[in-house]
Scaffold this motif. Structure first.
Motif, PDB file in Angstrom:
ATOM      1  N   MET A  85       0.363  -0.881  -0.073  1.00  0.00           N
ATOM      2  CA  MET A  85      -0.122   0.088  -0.218  1.00  0.00           C
ATOM      3  C   MET A  85       0.946   1.202   0.618  1.00  0.00           C
ATOM      4  O   MET A  85       1.901   1.482   0.082  1.00  0.00           O
ATOM      5  N   VAL A  86       0.002   2.708   0.016  1.00  0.00           N
ATOM      6  CA  VAL A  86       1.189   3.783  -0.203  1.00  0.00           C
ATOM      7  C   VAL A  86       0.722   4.759   0.954  1.00  0.00           C
ATOM      8  O   VAL A  86      -0.921   4.819   0.602  1.00  0.00           O
ATOM      9  N   ARG A  87       1.488   4.794   1.943  1.00  0.00           N
ATOM     10  CA  ARG A  87       2.017   6.028   2.588  1.00  0.00           C
ATOM     11  C   ARG A  87       1.209   7.334   2.390  1.00  0.00           C
ATOM     12  O   ARG A  87       0.812   8.380   2.429  1.00  0.00           O
ATOM     13  N   TYR A  93       3.959   0.821   2.574  1.00  0.00           N
ATOM     14  CA  TYR A  93       3.473  -0.013   3.798  1.00  0.00           C
ATOM     15  C   TYR A  93       3.162  -1.380   3.107  1.00  0.00           C
ATOM     16  O   TYR A  93       3.044  -1.473   2.123  1.00  0.00           O
ATOM     17  N   TYR A  95       1.683  -5.676   4.370  1.00  0.00           N
ATOM     18  CA  TYR A  95       1.429  -6.951   5.307  1.00  0.00           C
ATOM     19  C   TYR A  95       2.149  -7.670   4.453  1.00  0.00           C
ATOM     20  O   TYR A  95       1.570  -8.308   3.474  1.00  0.00           O
ATOM     21  N   ASN A 142       4.403  -6.987   8.638  1.00  0.00           N
ATOM     22  CA  ASN A 142       4.147  -5.982   8.695  1.00  0.00           C
ATOM     23  C   ASN A 142       4.966  -4.630   8.158  1.00  0.00           C
ATOM     24  O   ASN A 142       5.935  -5.184   9.465  1.00  0.00           O
ATOM     25  N   TYR A 144       6.971  -1.155   7.600  1.00  0.00           N
ATOM     26  CA  TYR A 144       6.832   0.060   6.649  1.00  0.00           C
ATOM     27  C   TYR A 144       8.518   0.733   5.601  1.00  0.00           C
ATOM     28  O   TYR A 144       9.302   0.232   6.480  1.00  0.00           O
TER      29      TYR A 144
END
Lengths: 315, 526
Positions: A85-87, A93, A95, A142, A144
């Protein structure tokens, strides 16, 4: 709320019964618990045979308690997958879960080498499939990832890396693209303008002559509250409150007479309670006050007057 | 002569909070407070303008969860009960403050406002405020737009495109049910846009959405007019960018209008200030002091000493601020008109609940502003994004950049150490929902009901509000519980459906508790 310990199936029932107090605590945000109008299906399924009334009652409570218990999501779903996923323009990010069967399969493949292999995230820039690795612990699910590169597409593998450099992929993620953090390098000729910096600064609303870089810095610092009623309000209270004191006076006037009498306080007729009592509460600022109270018997035949006089001063 | 356009956008949203299993539930007060302090005052402003023959345009998103609550009978009845309690308290306040003339006037003001609210709610809108908003929309002054079904933050839902589609499709269906036509536009939850989502909007018949400033500004190719003209995404859906300058005037803690010292202070509430025994019937039944809505002080300054609120002075200030806002927009538009050689559009979105709830004078500010724009000038033309597109159909094609209006502008608010654990479960539940919809394409009876309810539980879990609350750090316990409840209920339904053992009474209980979107059809996930 701190994560609760996992409870084994066999101990679950016991836990429910013993944690009655805890369950009540966890319902703190609500005001008042009333008897549930509808009960969970489990209540109906209890068919007590030859049990005392007390036992039935207890059982019922247990089941209700169970239906009130907060569901604890599982640690994972025993899948074999990784999601990316894009933060923001610089951070991703991810998991993941590694299925037991997959581990067995990889073990078989790697043989002895498996035991000194490390679990790694392999992050690919999908434009040229260059990559870098991040070692992660076996009990981490998970991470970052600081990629630091806006407008770039990535995907990530989770897998085992042996000491001699063999990488066994367990799962591959979806592809995501970090957003830009500045103006696009692509310009449509039909929509050209001579001064892009000016357009950018104007859109930023920070006056003129600022370069896009400066505006970019300001973007980063902006703290726009998000969209919600109790979101970061623009009139937020100072978090640190200095020492303080507030003091006010209120006056309570109360009394009683015949329930059928008519009573006036400061000339205004008031309503008596059924037992003939009355009471009033006034804010009492500094000053002199007279409060004439008069009661008249229902046939008008008799009167009584009382007038408290109050003087309030503040030093 | 018109030199540019101004589109004011109010985003009205509350998460779905409704607890029939409790007689009294603290978090339901969010809705009741917003009705009294924001929604009815806004309707009063709009109705007043129409009655006075003043032309105006404004855009409002009413999220599907908020609409569902406003249309819900239980909550309507509870609101009246809540309001009656408040009216009773305001009468006592009139009595109590008899010897303090300025305070007594304020007590009368609240009493009057509450009684008027009751009349508006019960008689004028027949308990459903959506009737009021629909009327203003049908009169051509208000453009109501929709939002994600449960305000799910779409960029973090992206791995399952069907979940995104469902948020949009259900939202438009709900809109049609409430307002009798399809929505022209959407407020993307948290302004969260991910390139490609516009195609989903296109498929649902939506013609425009709003992004944060950098969404447009960092779009590709470069947008010639910055945020002062919309762009078309490749799908043909138009994107408008949020204006920063007009945003700061209202939002900013330092420079914004709501922080002016003569405005009413939000924090000094009699629920906290007065004698416990006296306020006891009007606070939380377990004795926790809460805001009642009756507040007598002004912000006064950066001090704990608060002076009494002066309504007239506050209204004068609101008029002054409206004048200031209009003047600054005029200047901005004049400047942009010369630079761009085109009439710019300034899009100014705000949280609706800011007006009235936080900023007590906000609705009056808006009232002054709309009247001044109609009467005192002719450089600024009020518009809605849809109306603008009809008048200005030729726009550049550019793909906006991923963005949100949350802190730092991207996804960090909803994706950080305190709330990132949710996504594993959200994504799993979405995958399972799609799997169910594909496995049972023609379910009937109880299976059909269970599938629909599973959809509702998934949607409720997806509300961005839970993650937001966890990030903000207040009322976290409630948000965590809500999230786990919905994921738990979904999971249980999933297991029951999969093992062909649906527990009818459990299902009925969930249908009773989580009753939103009655017309939802699980096939939306197919």
């Amino acid at each position: 709320m701190p994560p609760k310990k996992k409870v084994g199936k066999s101990s679950l029932k016991k836990k429910v019964v013993s944690s009655k107090k805890k369950a009540a605590l966890s319902l703190k945000p609500s005001r008042k618990r009333v008897t549930l109008k509808r009960k969970s299906g489990k209540v109906a399924s209890i068919t007590p045979l030859k049990e005392g009334l007390k036992d039935i009652q207890e059982k019922k409570e247990q089941v209700e308690e169970a239906s009130q218990k907060v569901f604890e999501p599982p640690y994972n779903y025993n899948d074999n997958k990784i999601v990316l996923m894009v933060r923001d323009p610089y951070w991703l990010y991810t998991y993941w879960e590694i299925n037991e069967n997959k581990i067995i399969e990889i073990k078989r493949e790697l043989g002895e080498k498996f035991f000194d292999a490390s679990l790694v995230l392999r992050i690919y820039d999908t434009s040229d499939w260059t990559f870098f690795d991040i070692k992660v612990g076996a009990h981490v699910g998970n991470w970052y990832i600081n990629v630091g590169r806006p407008n770039t597409s990535y995907c990530v593998d989770i897998g085992y890396l042996t000491s001699d450099g063999i990488f066994m992929c367990s799962a591959r993620s979806n592809v995501v693209t970090t957003p830009r953090d500045s103006m696009s390098e692509i310009i449509d000729e039909e929509w050209m303008i001579p001064d892009w910096e000016m357009m950018y600064a104007l859109s930023g609303g920070f006056g003129f002559g600022k370069s896009s870089m400066e505006v970019k810095e300001l973007f980063k610092k902006m703290q726009f509250p998000s969209s919600w009623l109790f979101s970061g309000s623009p009139v937020k209270k100072e978090s640190k409150r200095p020492f303080w004191l507030v003091a006010n006076c209120e006056l309570i006037v109360y009394g009683a007479t015949e329930p059928t009498a008519s009573v006036t306080v400061m000339g205004e007729k008031i309503k008596l309670r059924p037992d003939g009592t009355f009471s009033f509460r006034f804010l009492l600022p500094d000053g002199n006050y007279e409060i004439p109270i008069e009661a008249i018997r229902d046939d008008g035949g008799e009167r009584r007057n009382i007038t408290p006089i109050i003087n309030r001063k503040t030093k | 002569m018109t030199k540019g356009y101004l589109a004011l956008v109010l985003h009205a949203h509350l998460p779905y909070v409704r607890h029939p299993e409790y007689e009294d539930f603290l978090e339901e007060d969010w809705l009741y407070e917003a009705i009294t302090e924001t929604y009815i005052p806004l309707l009063n402003v709009f109705e007043g303008l129409i009655n006075d023959g003043i032309d105006f345009r404004i855009t409002m998103s009413i999220t599907p969860t908020l609409a569902a609550m406003l249309a819900d009978e239980l909550l309507q009845n509870r609101y009246i009960k809540h309001l009656d309690n408040l009216i009773e308290l305001s009468y006592k306040e009139i009595e109590r403050t008899k010897w303090d003339q300025p305070l007594n006037e304020l007590a009368h003001m609240y009493n009057y406002t509450f009684i008027e609210s009751r009349i508006a709610f019960v008689e004028r809108y027949r308990r459903n405020l959506l009737n009021g908003f629909k009327k203003i929309q049908d009169a051509g002054k208000l453009e109501i737009i929709t939002c994600g079904a449960t305000h799910g933050f779409l960029p973090l839902m992206e791995v399952n495109r069907k979940a995104v589609e469902a948020q949009i499709k259900i939202a438009t269906a709900e809109y049609e049910k409430h307002f009798g036509r399809r929505p022209n536009g959407i407020w993307l939850p948290e302004c969260g846009y991910n390139p490609g989502d516009d195609q989903v909007l296109k498929d649902a018949g939506i013609k425009f959405f709003i992004t944060d400033t950098h969404g447009i500004l960092h779009g590709s190719p470069r947008p010639k007019y910055g945020i002062f003209a919309p762009v078309y995404c490749k799908s043909g859906v138009a994107a408008f960018g949020r204006d920063i300058e007009s945003g700061k005037a209202v939002w900013s803690a330092e420079e914004g209008y709501p922080g002016d010292f003569v405005y009413r202070d939000f924090y000094r509430d009699i629920g906290f200030d007065l004698n416990f025994e006296y306020v006891k019937p009007y606070i939380s039944p377990d004795g926790i002091r809460i805001n009642t809505g009756i507040k007598y002080h002004k912000i006064t300054g950066n001090t704990d000493y608060k002076e009494l609120y002066n309504r007239r002075a506050a209204l004068d200030k609101a008029a002054e601020h409206a004048g200031n806002f209009m003047f600054n927009r005029g200047q901005q538009i004049e400047h942009l008109y010369n630079f761009l050689e085109k009439k710019p559009i300034i899009v100014s979105p705000y949280d609706a609940e800011l007006f009235g709830h936080w900023w007590y004078e906000g609705p009056e500010w808006l009232n002054f502003l709309l009247r001044k724009i109609a009467c005192d000038q002719d450089a600024i033309k009020l518009t809605t994004p849809f109306e603008y597109l009809k008048e200005n159909p030729k726009n550049q094609v550019s793909t906006p950049s991923l963005s949100s209006w949350g802190y730092k502008g991207y996804a960090e608010v909803w994706l950080s150490g305190c709330n990132d654990w949710m996504y594993r479960h959200l994504h799993k539940a979405a995958d399972r929902m799609v799997e169910l919809a594909q496995s049972y394409p023609t379910a009937e009876g109880i299976l059909h009901r269970a599938l629909n309810q599973a959809g509702r539980e998934l949607l409720l879990a997806q509300s961005s509000d839970w993650g937001f609350i966890m990030k903000m750090g207040t009322m976290v316990e409630y948000a965590v519980k809500r999230f786990k409840d919905h994921i738990g209920r979904f999971t249980k339904l999933y297991d029951q459906i999969r093992s062909n053992s649906i527990d009818e009474s459990y299902l009925r209980d969930l249908e009773w508790k989580d009753n939103l979107f009655a017309d939802l059809d699980y096939r939306v996930y197919k």
